[in-house]
Design an enzyme around this catalytic site. Structure first.
Site, PDB file in Angstrom:
ATOM      1  N   GLU A   1       0.880  -1.172   0.000  1.00  6.22           N
ATOM      2  CA  GLU A   1       0.000   0.000   0.000  1.00  6.22           C
ATOM      3  C   GLU A   1       0.914   1.218   0.000  1.00  6.22           C
ATOM      4  OE1 GLU A   1      -3.196  -0.152  -0.226  1.00  6.22           O
ATOM      5  OE2 GLU A   1      -3.548  -2.248   0.231  1.00  6.22           O
TER       6      GLU A   1
ATOM      7  N   CYS B   1      -3.460   8.287   3.561  1.00  2.00           N
ATOM      8  CA  CYS B   1      -3.096   7.813   2.225  1.00  2.00           C
ATOM      9  C   CYS B   1      -4.248   8.004   1.245  1.00  2.00           C
ATOM     10  CB  CYS B   1      -2.705   6.351   2.300  1.00  2.00           C
ATOM     11  SG  CYS B   1      -3.948   5.373   3.140  1.00  2.00           S
TER      12      CYS B   1
HETATM   13  P1  NAP Z   1       8.250   4.971   4.835  1.00  2.00           P
HETATM   14  O1  NAP Z   1       9.388   5.857   5.164  1.00  2.00           O
HETATM   15  O2  NAP Z   1       8.312   4.170   3.590  1.00  2.00           O
HETATM   16  O3  NAP Z   1       8.081   4.013   6.117  1.00  2.00           O
HETATM   17  C1  NAP Z   1       7.087   3.026   6.179  1.00  2.00           C
HETATM   18  C2  NAP Z   1       7.591   1.872   7.029  1.00  2.00           C
HETATM   19  O4  NAP Z   1       8.702   1.242   6.409  1.00  2.00           O
HETATM   20  C3  NAP Z   1       8.071   2.299   8.411  1.00  2.00           C
HETATM   21  O5  NAP Z   1       7.704   1.314   9.345  1.00  2.00           O
HETATM   22  C4  NAP Z   1       9.580   2.337   8.234  1.00  2.00           C
HETATM   23  O6  NAP Z   1      10.270   2.187   9.448  1.00  2.00           O
HETATM   24  C5  NAP Z   1       9.789   1.153   7.336  1.00  2.00           C
HETATM   25  N1  NAP Z   1      11.035   1.165   6.597  1.00  2.00           N
HETATM   26  C6  NAP Z   1      11.830   2.231   6.292  1.00  2.00           C
HETATM   27  N2  NAP Z   1      12.894   1.812   5.569  1.00  2.00           N
HETATM   28  C7  NAP Z   1      12.759   0.475   5.418  1.00  2.00           C
HETATM   29  C8  NAP Z   1      13.532  -0.535   4.767  1.00  2.00           C
HETATM   30  N3  NAP Z   1      14.655  -0.248   4.122  1.00  2.00           N
HETATM   31  N4  NAP Z   1      13.110  -1.816   4.813  1.00  2.00           N
HETATM   32  C9  NAP Z   1      11.970  -2.139   5.451  1.00  2.00           C
HETATM   33  N5  NAP Z   1      11.199  -1.225   6.093  1.00  2.00           N
HETATM   34  C10 NAP Z   1      11.581   0.059   6.069  1.00  2.00           C
HETATM   35  O7  NAP Z   1       6.877   5.731   4.741  1.00  2.00           O
HETATM   36  P2  NAP Z   1       6.363   6.910   5.697  1.00  2.00           P
HETATM   37  O8  NAP Z   1       7.016   8.147   5.233  1.00  2.00           O
HETATM   38  O9  NAP Z   1       6.480   6.493   7.100  1.00  2.00           O
HETATM   39  O10 NAP Z   1       4.817   6.896   5.339  1.00  2.00           O
HETATM   40  C11 NAP Z   1       4.202   7.858   4.532  1.00  2.00           C
HETATM   41  C12 NAP Z   1       3.849   7.260   3.191  1.00  2.00           C
HETATM   42  O11 NAP Z   1       3.029   6.120   3.386  1.00  2.00           O
HETATM   43  C13 NAP Z   1       3.046   8.192   2.330  1.00  2.00           C
HETATM   44  O12 NAP Z   1       3.620   8.244   1.066  1.00  2.00           O
HETATM   45  C14 NAP Z   1       1.665   7.565   2.241  1.00  2.00           C
HETATM   46  O13 NAP Z   1       0.995   7.767   1.041  1.00  2.00           O
HETATM   47  C15 NAP Z   1       1.952   6.129   2.460  1.00  2.00           C
HETATM   48  N6  NAP Z   1       0.799   5.481   3.065  1.00  2.00           N
HETATM   49  C16 NAP Z   1       0.054   4.638   2.307  1.00  2.00           C
HETATM   50  C17 NAP Z   1      -1.044   4.012   2.859  1.00  2.00           C
HETATM   51  C18 NAP Z   1      -1.883   3.069   2.055  1.00  2.00           C
HETATM   52  O14 NAP Z   1      -2.721   2.382   2.639  1.00  2.00           O
HETATM   53  N7  NAP Z   1      -1.748   3.014   0.758  1.00  2.00           N
HETATM   54  C19 NAP Z   1      -1.389   4.253   4.188  1.00  2.00           C
HETATM   55  C20 NAP Z   1      -0.600   5.126   4.926  1.00  2.00           C
HETATM   56  C21 NAP Z   1       0.493   5.739   4.343  1.00  2.00           C
HETATM   57  P3  NAP Z   1      10.844   3.491  10.221  1.00  2.00           P
HETATM   58  O15 NAP Z   1       9.666   4.309  10.611  1.00  2.00           O
HETATM   59  O16 NAP Z   1      11.541   2.886  11.376  1.00  2.00           O
HETATM   60  O17 NAP Z   1      11.736   4.184   9.250  1.00  2.00           O
END
Ligand code: NAP
Length: 541
Positions: free
Chosen positions: A278, A317
């Site tokens: 997602e 999102c």
């Molecule tokens: P993110 O930086 O990609 O982080 C998401 C998750 O991935 C966090 O738990 C993060 O941990 C983890 N993570 C980071 N680097 C990783 C790696 N190399 N390997 C595995 N896991 C890793 O995203 P965000 O900035 O927190 O979230 C915002 C984004 O999420 C927005 O773009 C939004 O559109 C999207 N979103 C989508 C939905 C949906 O249902 N489609 C829902 C909510 C949000 P850490 O926090 O410890 O870095």
């Protein structure tokens, strides 16, 4: 560094041990016991007051043993139960969470900076989703597998047939979650997984891990789940994917950059671990042609756009990022949405007059400012978020921003508007000529989670909904007759599919019992009619 990596690093500025403050180091729950990481930890902050709240650390955990325990102990215990028994387990989790709601609201105010209504969508939304799956699971009865459609004859002789069955995967479900829904984000995935008989390991986003950790702690302490059914790793994601084996599944919610890393990990690329993504999405709202400024459909669009922009400070999102209206009503829509936004009070969620709280942290604030500047270069400023004075919050400390409406009269040329997701209270208004052009502009998002349509002609609305169905996980249609009854453009209901093709990640979650597919394996059993008849569920008492 990719954008996602940069944001993560900002959030994780680690503390030298000598200066470590006394905030609580949240424990991880793996291999059936609470275990602290061996590092000083990454701090979690109050995004309004700037104070440190807690720390998380997963250093030194034996992840292999943790995953083995979940698979072997948790998986076996869950698979020994029927769907009805697992549904009762979900109902017991609901009771635990309901009993502790007040504490969750306090954590959400402090760590997510959300006003009460916004915290509710995360906390009560999670509880509601669990309750829904508890009811759906009850209806599946006392069996331990599901049948997929009818048996099919394999030849002229009806004696030998093929029956497809669904059985729970004999692995674990790893959830890597985003920061914006620490409560709902866990339970909307865990409800179908546990109901399916699959143990869960959750890794919440670091910035808001506290609420997830507290909910897991309450459920573990209450003893309502078998050992190994629910584990939590707080802190770094390092090493988690390396532990995945072929029958595990991983469900990721977050940015497209991190999603790309997950898709290319050997667990997925070489060991065929099933993955659900997602990711980000440029969701749209569109007013159908012929709707007058000030008319019912027009007003419904205006209200929904303002609500979507400001709920959870736009950190959803599914939030509306692009708004399309017929050319004739562009100016009126800009004025009407702007007037609603002007009434939005922004600041400290502890102040009862505040309607919109904070962004989740400084890294997110910087990311929103950066994204806004990018879009500003290609758009006009229709309502300026900077005009909102903060209530009860220090602008030098609080991660609060007012809602900003941008606009462009040349949407086809403004590619950035269809590309850049600003994860905050920002949307762009655009005019279109005829409906075909409007729908083509919506599709410029390259696949989104949700689109909403506003109009009063049922046939035109249904036609437009089908036109957008191939590029959206959900089309939310608002006509005046459902003006008061509809569930909201951005609200994810457990009965409906959540996910979207293309840019949105290509994932599918929820959608009632459809969600169970991800956690089951489908196989064809080819056998005699007599053998296959024993697979059918016993009649319900
Ligand atoms: P993110 O930086 O990609 O982080 C998401 C998750 O991935 C966090 O738990 C993060 O941990 C983890 N993570 C980071 N680097 C990783 C790696 N190399 N390997 C595995 N896991 C890793 O995203 P965000 O900035 O927190 O979230 C915002 C984004 O999420 C927005 O773009 C939004 O559109 C999207 N979103 C989508 C939905 C949906 O249902 N489609 C829902 C909510 C949000 P850490 O926090 O410890 O870095």
């Amino acid at each position: 560094m990719p954008a996602a990596g940069r944001r993560s690093a900002d959030r994780r500025a680690s503390i030298p041990p000598s200066e470590a403050p006394l905030s609580e180091l949240l424990s991880n729950f793996v291999a059936g016991r609470w275990q602290a990481g061996n590092g000083a930890g990454t701090p979690l902050f109050d995004p309004v007051l700037g104070t440190e709240l807690a720390r998380v650390d997963a250093g030194g955990l034996d992840l292999r043993a943790a995953f083995d325990f979940a698979r072997e102990q948790g998986g076996a215990a869950l698979r020994a139960l029927s769907y009805r028994e697992r549904a009762a387990m979900l109902a017991a989790v609901v009771k635990v969470l309901q009993a502790n709601r007040d504490a969750y609201y306090e954590i959400a105010t402090a760590n997510s900076g959300t006003v009460k209504n916004d915290s509710a969508s995360d906390i009560d939304g999670g509880i509601y989703t669990l309750s829904t799956y508890a009811k759906l699971g009850e209806g599946l009865g006392d069996r331990r597998h599901l049948l997929d459609s009818e048996a099919a004859r394999l030849g002229k002789d009806p004696l030998f047939q093929s029956q497809h069955v669904l059985v729970p995967t004999r692995g674990l479900a790893l959830f890597i979650n985003a920061f914006n829904f620490p409560g709902w984000g866990l339970w909307e995935k865990a409800a179908p997984a546990l109901l399916s008989g699959v143990p869960v390991v959750v890794k919440p986003a670091t910035a808001t891990a506290w609420l997830t950790q507290r909910m897991v702690k309450d459920v573990v302490d209450a003893g309502v789940l078998p050992a190994g059914a629910l584990s939590i790793v707080c802190g770094s994601s390092a090493g988690l994917l390396d532990q995945l084996q072929p029958f595990d599944v991983v469900s990721f919610t977050g940015s497209a950059d991190t999603a790309a890393l997950i898709r290319s990990h050997p667990a997925v690329a070489q060991r065929s671990v099933r993955v659900n993504i997602e990711a980000d999405s440029l969701n749209s709202a569109l007013l159908l042609p012929g709707e007058a400024a000030g008319g019912e459909a027009f007003e419904l669009l205006v209200k929904e756009v303002a609500r979507e922009m400001t709920q959870k400070s736009g950190q959803k999102c599914t939030a509306i990022r692009r708004v399309f209206v017929p050319q004739a009503v562009y100016d009126a829509a800009a004025a009407a949405i702007g007037a609603r936004l002007a009434k939005t009070t922004v600041g400290n969620p502890r102040n009862d007059t505040v309607r919109m709280g904070a962004l989740v942290g400084r890294a997110q604030l910087n990311s929103v400012r950066e994204g806004l500047a990018t879009l500003r270069a290609h758009t006009d400023l229709l309502h300026d978020g900077a005009a909102h004075a903060l209530i009860d919050a220090d602008p030098a400390v609080a991660c609060c921003v007012g809602p900003t409406l941008l606009g462009t009269r040349a949407p086809a040329a403004a590619q950035q508007v269809h590309d850049v997701e600003v994860f905050g209270p920002v949307a762009t208004l655009m005019p279109y000529g005829d409906l075909a052009e409007g729908l083509a502009l919506v599709r410029r998002g390259q696949g989104s989670l949700a689109a909403s349509l506003y109009g009063s002609d049922a046939i035109a609305l249904a036609g437009a909904a089908l036109e957008l169905a191939d590029s959206h996980g959900r089309v939310h249609v608002i006509s005046p007759d459902v003006g008061a009854a509809h569930t909201g453009h951005g609200n994810v209901m457990p009965q409906s599919l959540h996910g979207g093709p293309g840019r949105a990640g290509g994932g599918e979650e929820l959608g009632g019992l459809r969600a169970l597919n991800f956690y089951h394996r489908r196989a064809a059993v080819q056998a005699s009619t007599a053998v296959l008849s024993t697979l059918a569920p016993a009649p319900q008492a």
